[in-house]
Design a protein around this motif. Structure first.
Motif, short mmCIF file in Angstrom:
data_model
loop_
_atom_site.label_atom_id
_atom_site.label_comp_id
_atom_site.label_asym_id
_atom_site.label_seq_id
_atom_site.Cartn_x
_atom_site.Cartn_y
_atom_site.Cartn_z
N VAL A 73 -47.70 -36.70 20.05
CA VAL A 73 -48.38 -37.86 20.35
C VAL A 73 -49.64 -37.91 21.03
O VAL A 73 -49.63 -37.05 22.20
CB VAL A 73 -47.26 -38.89 21.05
N ARG A 74 -50.69 -38.48 20.74
CA ARG A 74 -51.88 -38.69 21.45
C ARG A 74 -52.00 -40.13 21.82
O ARG A 74 -51.94 -41.09 21.02
CB ARG A 74 -53.18 -38.04 20.62
N MET A 75 -52.65 -40.33 23.06
CA MET A 75 -52.91 -41.81 23.58
C MET A 75 -53.85 -41.84 24.29
O MET A 75 -54.27 -40.76 24.62
CB MET A 75 -51.48 -42.22 24.59
N ARG A 76 -54.58 -43.15 24.58
CA ARG A 76 -55.81 -43.14 25.45
C ARG A 76 -55.38 -43.91 26.62
O ARG A 76 -54.14 -44.47 26.72
CB ARG A 76 -56.65 -44.00 24.83
N LEU A 77 -56.09 -43.73 27.74
CA LEU A 77 -55.64 -44.38 29.03
C LEU A 77 -55.84 -45.83 28.69
O LEU A 77 -56.82 -46.37 28.16
CB LEU A 77 -56.87 -44.07 30.04
N PRO A 78 -55.00 -46.73 29.31
CA PRO A 78 -55.10 -48.19 29.37
C PRO A 78 -56.45 -48.64 29.85
O PRO A 78 -56.95 -48.16 30.94
CB PRO A 78 -53.87 -48.75 30.36
N ASN A 79 -56.83 -49.79 29.07
CA ASN A 79 -58.15 -50.32 29.83
C ASN A 79 -57.89 -51.94 30.17
O ASN A 79 -56.94 -52.19 30.13
CB ASN A 79 -59.29 -50.17 28.68
N GLY A 80 -58.99 -52.67 30.53
CA GLY A 80 -58.98 -53.83 30.83
C GLY A 80 -58.40 -54.84 30.07
O GLY A 80 -57.48 -55.80 30.33
N LEU A 81 -58.78 -54.58 28.61
CA LEU A 81 -58.39 -55.58 27.50
C LEU A 81 -56.80 -55.15 27.26
O LEU A 81 -56.18 -56.43 27.23
CB LEU A 81 -59.13 -55.44 26.37
N ASP A 82 -56.39 -54.08 27.64
CA ASP A 82 -54.84 -53.76 27.25
C ASP A 82 -54.29 -54.70 28.63
O ASP A 82 -53.10 -55.32 28.26
CB ASP A 82 -54.67 -52.32 27.57
N SER A 83 -54.79 -54.59 29.56
CA SER A 83 -54.05 -55.28 30.76
C SER A 83 -53.94 -56.76 30.39
O SER A 83 -52.77 -57.27 30.79
CB SER A 83 -54.75 -55.22 32.02
N GLN A 84 -54.89 -57.25 29.94
CA GLN A 84 -54.90 -58.78 29.75
C GLN A 84 -53.95 -59.01 28.75
O GLN A 84 -53.26 -60.13 28.86
CB GLN A 84 -56.53 -59.12 29.06
N VAL A 85 -54.07 -58.23 27.62
CA VAL A 85 -53.25 -58.70 26.38
C VAL A 85 -51.87 -58.73 26.95
O VAL A 85 -50.91 -59.59 26.55
CB VAL A 85 -53.63 -57.68 25.14
N VAL A 86 -51.32 -57.37 27.63
CA VAL A 86 -50.10 -57.22 28.04
C VAL A 86 -49.65 -58.29 28.92
O VAL A 86 -48.49 -58.98 28.73
CB VAL A 86 -49.85 -55.91 28.55
N ALA A 87 -50.39 -58.72 29.99
CA ALA A 87 -50.09 -59.78 30.82
C ALA A 87 -49.82 -60.88 30.37
O ALA A 87 -49.19 -61.97 30.72
CB ALA A 87 -50.99 -59.62 31.83
N LYS A 88 -50.63 -61.36 29.11
CA LYS A 88 -50.57 -62.68 28.58
C LYS A 88 -49.16 -62.60 27.49
O LYS A 88 -48.84 -63.81 27.23
CB LYS A 88 -51.61 -63.03 27.55
N LYS A 89 -49.21 -61.69 26.72
CA LYS A 89 -48.15 -61.67 25.59
C LYS A 89 -46.62 -61.39 25.95
O LYS A 89 -45.55 -61.87 25.50
CB LYS A 89 -48.61 -61.05 24.68
N ALA A 90 -46.56 -60.33 27.03
CA ALA A 90 -45.23 -59.70 27.25
C ALA A 90 -44.28 -60.47 28.19
O ALA A 90 -45.01 -61.12 29.20
CB ALA A 90 -45.21 -58.33 27.84
N LYS A 91 -43.16 -60.98 28.03
CA LYS A 91 -42.24 -61.64 28.84
C LYS A 91 -41.48 -60.86 29.55
O LYS A 91 -40.62 -61.48 30.60
CB LYS A 91 -41.65 -62.68 27.93
#
Ligand SMILES: [Zn+2]
Length: 260
Positions: free
Chosen positions: A166-184
């Motif tokens: 598996v290859r991943m990239r480091l989380p960025n600011g947009l990831d943080s925003q989307v995750v904080a908004k959508k995940a319960k």
């Protein structure tokens, strides 16, 4: 040298000759990763910031009652006060702020606080033991960076229990925003973060993939994402009470750094 550079050099020379005048903090900072320039095939990491003013204060205050998550708030602040990163102007392309890794965003935030208030931020703390008030000075440029073995310019690699790479990239600011908004829940946060950061294997529905992963693999991948993020560690500051000598623990967060 153009005229501006000459003027800057002259000002710098003058500032050096008159030590009693404190030069304002430099407005540039080296980022840990920066922005990738596809044209030159290289990373650009020198960022320039400016001090926050009344327009910024009003713009940020307007967010107060809008249910804005921390990462969104930080994006608004950075898009206003970061002038450029390498050859990229933030005004021309504000999305470069969303694509910065979180460690770089934290560095920029601290630099903006430093340029706005000066390098030494002062806090009044009362001693838990003798109740005396202490003025504690916290230098904004001396927070320790997390020790991270991973080179932030490189993708993250992992092998699942069944041998899949598996290859991943480091989380960025947009990831943080989307995750904080959508995940319960934390579990939903992990699913979303994994789905957003996975780059290989390429798949049509990465959220489905993230849910189908065994919990052991999921935990391992999330751990890699979190522990590979470099950046300044803002939190506890230790000092001693000037009156009784006892240890004072001050816990700083972004709000106390920004508004004191
Ligand atoms: Zn004390």
């Amino acid at each position: 040298m153009d005229e501006k550079q000459q003027a800057d050099a002259l000002n710098a020379a003058l500032a050096e000759e008159i030590p009693e005048i404190k030069a304002p903090p430099a407005t540039s900072i080296e980022l840990l990763r920066g922005v990738f320039n596809k044209e030159t095939n290289s990373w650009e990491s020198t960022a320039y910031v400016r001090e926050l003013n009344g327009f910024d204060e009003e713009a940020l205050a307007a967010l107060d009652n809008q249910n804005v998550v921390y990462a969104e708030y930080m994006s608004v602040l950075l898009k206003r006060a970061v002038v450029s990163i390498g050859s990229f102007s933030v005004k021309d392309d504000p999305t470069i702020i969303d694509n910065l890794i979180i460690g770089d965003r934290d560095l920029l935030f601290l630099k903006i606080v430093e340029v706005t208030y000066g390098v030494n931020r002062q806090y009044q703390v009362s001693c838990g033991s003798c109740k005396a008030m202490n003025d504690i000075v916290v230098p904004m440029n001396e927070f320790e960076n997390r020790e991270v073995a991973h080179d932030p310019h490189m993708p993250l690699e992992a092998t699942l229990s069944d041998g899949t790479k598996v290859r991943m990239r480091l989380p960025n600011g947009l990831d943080s925003q989307v995750v904080a908004k959508k995940a319960k829940s934390t579990a939903e946060q992990n699913t979303l973060m994994l789905a957003r950061c996975v780059e290989f294997p390429v798949m049509a529905n990465p959220q489905q993939w993230a849910k189908e992963l065994g919990m052991k693999d999921r935990n391992e991948l999330v751990r890699i994402l979190m522990e590979s993020q470099p950046g300044p560690e803002v939190g506890e500051v230790n000092a001693q009470c000037a009156t009784c000598g006892l240890d004072l623990n001050i816990v700083l967060d972004w709000a106390s750094l920004l508004f004191g």
